[in-house]
Design a protein around this motif. Structure first.
Motif, PDB file in Angstrom:
ATOM      1  N   HIS A  28      37.861  41.562  58.474  1.00 58.99           N
ATOM      2  CA  HIS A  28      38.069  42.286  57.214  1.00 58.99           C
ATOM      3  C   HIS A  28      38.421  41.353  56.060  1.00 58.99           C
ATOM      4  N   ARG A  29      39.027  40.197  56.348  1.00 61.18           N
ATOM      5  CA  ARG A  29      39.348  39.260  55.261  1.00 61.18           C
ATOM      6  C   ARG A  29      38.077  38.722  54.618  1.00 61.18           C
ATOM      7  N   ARG A  30      37.057  38.519  55.439  1.00 57.36           N
ATOM      8  CA  ARG A  30      35.781  38.066  54.893  1.00 57.36           C
ATOM      9  C   ARG A  30      35.174  39.166  54.018  1.00 57.36           C
ATOM     10  N   ALA A  31      35.305  40.417  54.463  1.00 62.79           N
ATOM     11  CA  ALA A  31      34.800  41.531  53.659  1.00 62.79           C
ATOM     12  C   ALA A  31      35.553  41.629  52.333  1.00 62.79           C
ATOM     13  N   ALA A  32      36.848  41.392  52.366  1.00 65.60           N
ATOM     14  CA  ALA A  32      37.625  41.415  51.126  1.00 65.60           C
ATOM     15  C   ALA A  32      37.185  40.298  50.187  1.00 65.60           C
ATOM     16  N   ARG A  33      36.870  39.154  50.756  1.00 68.00           N
ATOM     17  CA  ARG A  33      36.407  38.037  49.934  1.00 68.00           C
ATOM     18  C   ARG A  33      35.069  38.383  49.269  1.00 68.00           C
ATOM     19  N   VAL A  34      34.207  39.074  49.979  1.00 64.58           N
ATOM     20  CA  VAL A  34      32.939  39.525  49.396  1.00 64.58           C
ATOM     21  C   VAL A  34      33.198  40.396  48.172  1.00 64.58           C
ATOM     22  N   LEU A  35      34.128  41.320  48.305  1.00 66.56           N
ATOM     23  CA  LEU A  35      34.430  42.234  47.202  1.00 66.56           C
ATOM     24  C   LEU A  35      35.006  41.482  45.997  1.00 66.56           C
ATOM     25  N   GLU A  36      35.901  40.557  46.272  1.00 69.64           N
ATOM     26  CA  GLU A  36      36.487  39.778  45.179  1.00 69.64           C
ATOM     27  C   GLU A  36      35.427  38.948  44.460  1.00 69.64           C
ATOM     28  N   GLU A  37      34.536  38.335  45.219  1.00 69.97           N
ATOM     29  CA  GLU A  37      33.483  37.519  44.614  1.00 69.97           C
ATOM     30  C   GLU A  37      32.490  38.360  43.815  1.00 69.97           C
ATOM     31  N   ALA A  38      32.351  39.629  44.192  1.00 70.20           N
ATOM     32  CA  ALA A  38      31.442  40.525  43.471  1.00 70.20           C
ATOM     33  C   ALA A  38      32.094  41.136  42.239  1.00 70.20           C
ATOM     34  N   GLY A  39      33.394  40.890  42.037  1.00 72.84           N
ATOM     35  CA  GLY A  39      34.082  41.392  40.852  1.00 72.84           C
ATOM     36  C   GLY A  39      34.918  42.632  41.057  1.00 72.84           C
ATOM     37  N   PHE A  40      35.092  43.101  42.299  1.00 75.45           N
ATOM     38  CA  PHE A  40      35.947  44.259  42.560  1.00 75.45           C
ATOM     39  C   PHE A  40      37.417  43.859  42.422  1.00 75.45           C
ATOM     40  N   GLN A  41      38.237  44.828  42.021  1.00 77.08           N
ATOM     41  CA  GLN A  41      39.671  44.597  41.848  1.00 77.08           C
ATOM     42  C   GLN A  41      40.452  45.396  42.886  1.00 77.08           C
ATOM     43  N   ARG A  42      41.437  44.745  43.492  1.00 74.41           N
ATOM     44  CA  ARG A  42      42.292  45.440  44.461  1.00 74.41           C
ATOM     45  C   ARG A  42      43.263  46.364  43.716  1.00 74.41           C
TER      46      ARG A  42
END
Length: 389
Positions: A28-42
């Motif tokens: 899941h950390r890799r999936a979170a990194r994908v989201l961050e790199e795509a511009g999503f905000q936590r």
């Protein structure tokens, strides 16, 4: 649980946040990194979001998400349901009383197992947590301590499952016979709230009442058995199997052992007795003459509160097993008159409490301010104790 992609992104839409993504899986950390790199905000609660108001920017972010997911080997799944937190908040706003709704994200599949110990359920919700993937859940709480768990219904494209957590007094909830059954909720928050208010909460209230009653009655039976055994030994000078006591000076030690054991059980009575008594209405029952006995029971509980307060105060001071045994023995012997009152009037208490089982579409009443902390399970006594058979 069925296998899932180790790096997964679950997408849904929210009327407040726009596009919502939850990273999920063993990676899941890799999936979170994908989201961050795509511009999503936590956002609070653990999900990631991207606004939908600016369509060109949204298209660009979606394209970046697909590209980054491919680079990292992440699988993107689109949920047919709206963002779970939105439904939870809509449900909470429509329930009777004051409720809050908090999303909990289970990034790793094993995290949901943390919910199982405190879940109090005999239906599909427990089975879902045991056998299905539950990436997120909403915990609903009201102002009097009721806690519910809401999840998306596994294996269906619509609908939700809702069940209950046990109250904080209980920690042994696995296969508990009084546990309520979780229910299926429709996708519309207003209809769902009506089902919860008119069906689930009344049933939860009845189940909790019966669980408290069973807990008190079981505690009294443990005390009664040991008390009768001790009295028989003192009167006969023999164990219950006929073996003579080696020395009458063993009696005080047996009394101390009884006090230790009985106090562990009587704490259940002090814990749950007040709220049960508060619901008893002898004048409205078939036995109005029970009022005097119920008042004796209330007085016995009140007389024991000082002892219970000392017990609670020592919880942060005493650390040795022997020290606790001595303290509990002293508490139990000091509370013996109260225990004997409850033993004498237990049948009256039981019939009044059973007549007072709550029902109907009602909000749950607040717990008694005199409820005390939960106790550990009482240990079995040795041959030399009052529990000798």
């Amino acid at each position: 649980m069925p296998p899932i992609p180790p790096t997964q992104i679950i997408l849904s839409t929210s009327r407040t946040h726009g596009l919502v993504a939850i990273p999920y899986g063993e990676e899941h950390r890799r999936a979170a990194r994908v989201l961050e790199e795509a511009g999503f905000q936590r956002i609070p609660g653990g999900a990631f979001t991207a606004p939908l108001a600016d369509w060109p920017a949204t298209r660009q972010m979606a394209s970046a998400l697909v590209h980054r997911a491919h680079e990292h080997g992440a699988t993107i799944t689109t949920s047919p349901r709206p963002y779970l937190a939105d439904f939870g908040e809509g449900l909470a706003a429509r329930l009777p009383g004051t409720w809050t709704a908090k999303l909990e994200v289970h990034y790793h599949p094993v995290v949901q197992e943390d919910l199982i110990g405190s879940l109090w359920d005999s239906g599909d919700l427990l089975q879902a947590l045991l056998h299905d993937h539950v990436p997120s859940a909403v915990v609903l709480k009201n102002s009097v301590g009721t806690e519910l768990l809401l999840i998306e219904r596994p294996g269906h494209s619509a609908g939700y499952l809702l069940g209950a957590f046990a109250t904080e007094e209980y920690d042994a909830n696995w296969e508990e016979p009084n546990a309520p059954r979780s229910i299926v909720l429709p996708a519309e928050p207003g209809r769902a709230a009506h089902v919860v208010a008119t069906t689930f909460l009344p049933e939860y209230s009845r189940c909790l009442h019966n669980r408290r009653l069973d807990t008190v009655l079981t505690a009294l039976e443990r005390i009664r058995s040991e008390h009768e055994t001790l009295q028989a030994i003192k009167e006969s000078g023999r164990y219950s199997d006929g073996v003579p006591l080696a020395d009458s000076r063993m009696i005080p030690e047996m009394e101390r052992t009884f006090g230790d054991y009985a106090w562990l059980s009587f704490r259940d009575v002090l814990e749950h007795g007040p709220v049960l008594l508060s619901r008893c209405r002898p004048a409205r029952s078939l036995w109005p003459q029970d009022a005097a006995a119920l008042e004796r029971l209330r007085t016995a509980l009140a007389d024991s509160q000082e002892i219970r307060a000392e017990d609670k105060a020592l919880s942060g001071v005493l650390f040795s097993v022997e020290g606790w045994k001595q303290a509990r023995s002293r508490f139990g012997l000091a509370a013996l008159p109260a225990m004997e009152t409850w033993l004498a009037d237990s049948k009256v208490f039981e019939r009044q409490a059973r007549a007072a089982v709550p029902g109907g579409p009602m909000a749950l009443s607040a717990p008694s301010p005199h409820l005390l902390t939960a106790r550990p399970a009482p240990p079995a006594l040795s041959r030399s104790s009052a529990a000798h058979r």
